[in-house]
Design an enzyme around this catalytic site. Structure first.
Site, PDB file in Angstrom:
ATOM      1  N   LYS A   1      25.857  -3.056  17.455  1.00 20.24           N
ATOM      2  CA  LYS A   1      26.430  -2.353  18.600  1.00 20.24           C
ATOM      3  C   LYS A   1      26.255  -0.851  18.370  1.00 20.24           C
ATOM      4  CE  LYS A   1      28.809  -3.382  21.701  1.00 20.24           C
ATOM      5  NZ  LYS A   1      28.480  -3.469  23.169  1.00 20.24           N
TER       6      LYS A   1
ATOM      7  N   ASP B   1      27.925 -19.425  15.427  1.00 25.96           N
ATOM      8  CA  ASP B   1      28.676 -20.539  16.014  1.00 25.96           C
ATOM      9  C   ASP B   1      28.191 -20.830  17.433  1.00 25.96           C
ATOM     10  OD1 ASP B   1      30.158 -20.920  13.765  1.00 25.96           O
ATOM     11  OD2 ASP B   1      32.108 -20.626  14.695  1.00 25.96           O
TER      12      ASP B   1
ATOM     13  N   ASP C   1      26.472  -8.016  22.376  1.00 24.02           N
ATOM     14  CA  ASP C   1      26.944  -8.699  23.576  1.00 24.02           C
ATOM     15  C   ASP C   1      25.784  -9.225  24.405  1.00 24.02           C
ATOM     16  OD1 ASP C   1      26.262  -6.045  24.000  1.00 24.02           O
ATOM     17  OD2 ASP C   1      27.852  -5.637  25.439  1.00 24.02           O
TER      18      ASP C   1
END
Length: 370
Positions: free
Chosen positions: A194, A255, A227
């Site tokens: 990020k 995950d 994101d």
């Protein structure tokens, strides 16, 4: 057996010993028919160690792990020990191993077997042929940064503090693992951070860009915000080959990617450490499923993730890619034949238990080798 590879087996709790037994049969077959030489030591870990020794992992076991070519891990966790202090809980065993062995790079593949195509929540055309490797940094970042803690403010309210910290060397070493892996795959790395809102992310991007120019210019490198990466994994996951990212984002994205395959119970993992003086690298291999105490002892657990974790051990620690491919092909063929454990069961398939699934993989290995 001086030329044998030293393997420390830690079956652990719950379904760990059950699925580990199926790998033991494969090891015996590889020893008899493929010349695999292993010196195996077994030790207690997790709740089983707590019950006998009063600690989730003994210092002696840590030392054995450091002297081994690889640690082959089952699972830890038992609700019967949920009342004890945090440093005595079964799960602390795996955390101590990661720390003491400096296991900094978690390799989590998200590969979809064609036979399980319908198990994915995404459309078949989106995930058919999916084969991603996520490389997650595991000993730095916000989970380990200082300062951290919970403070009481003057007005009596509280403040929770966690700090995201990464150094050049920490970023470089996990990036090298990713680039080296990419060279053996489709030669593409996507670095995820990020950098638009986090200084640690900005440094991450700068360090990996510099390393790429210096040592890995032959590998295709792209950058993506975390994101956006999460969105792209659902929109078009096959655009990725190797993803390298920090601890927090790697935790989340791996995950997410694992569920693209339709079953958490099918996926293996490896965690690699620093290169030692003898040229070998500390490494631990484990399935990503937990100890599943609710089904322990019932003979219905899926052993395929543990079996595939052993294939990763063969490939990355013992340099036996042919044996790893033999196991992976056997697993694929068994699934194609229609055999399923309860966790991956679907209409029209034949349900089998832990032992039968393990035996079926072994029989398929025999067929493929004849």
């Amino acid at each position: 057996m001086s030329d044998a590879h030293k393997i420390l087996v830690l079956a652990g709790d719950g379904i760990g010993p059950e699925v580990m037994r199926e790998v033991a049969r494969i090891v015996q077959w590889l020893s008899a028919h493929r010349g695999l030489k292993l010196e195996i030591k077994e030790e207690l870990v997790g709740a089983s160690s707590l019950a006998v020794h009063g600690v989730p992992i003994r210092d002696e076991v840590i030392e054995l792990a450091k002297q081994s070519d690889a640690v082959f891990f089952g699972s830890v966790g038992d609700p019967a020990w949920s009342h004890v202090a945090f440093d005595k809980r079964p799960e602390v065993a795996i955390l101590k191993l990661r720390k003491e062995l400096e296991l900094f790079a978690n390799l989590r593949p998200a590969q979809l077997f064609d036979a399980l195509l319908d198990a994915s929540a995404l459309k078949p055309e989106v995930v058919r042929g999916l084969d991603i490797m996520i490389v997650r940094e595991t000993v730095g970042g916000i989970y380990f940064g200082e300062p951290r803690g919970i403070e009481t403010l003057p007005d009596g309210s509280k403040k929770g503090i966690n700090t995201e910290v990464y150094t050049t060397s920490e970023i470089e070493r996990v990036a090298r693992v990713a680039f080296d892996l990419a060279r053996k795959r489709d030669n593409r790395v996507c670095s995820v951070e990020k950098s638009n809102v986090m200084e640690s992310g900005l440094l991450w991007k700068e360090v990996i860009t510099d390393l790429h120019k210096r040592d890995y210019a032959d590998v295709q490198l792209t950058h993506m915000l975390a994101d956006n990466c999460a969105m792209q994994l659902v929109r078009d996951p096959k655009q990725f080959d190797v993803i390298v990212t920090g601890n927090l984002f790697g935790d989340l994205l791996s995950d997410l990617a694992s569920m693209l395959t339709g079953s958490l119970g099918m996926l293996p993992s490896a965690t690699l450490g620093v290169e030692r003086a003898d040229g070998k690298r500390n490494a631990l291999y484990e399935p990503i499923h937990g100890s599943a105490p609710d089904i322990a002892g019932k003979g219905i657990a899926n052993p395929l993730a543990q079996i595939l974790s052993f294939a990763m051990l063969l490939r990355y620690s013992l340099n036996r890619s042919e044996d790893a491919e033999l196991i992976e092909k056997a697993v694929s063929n068994v699934l194609t034949s229609g055999l399923r454990t309860a966790d991956i069961m679907s209409d029209g398939m034949a349900r089998v238990g832990t032992e039968m699934m393990g035996q079926s993989v072994l029989r398929e290995m025999e067929k493929l080798s004849s």
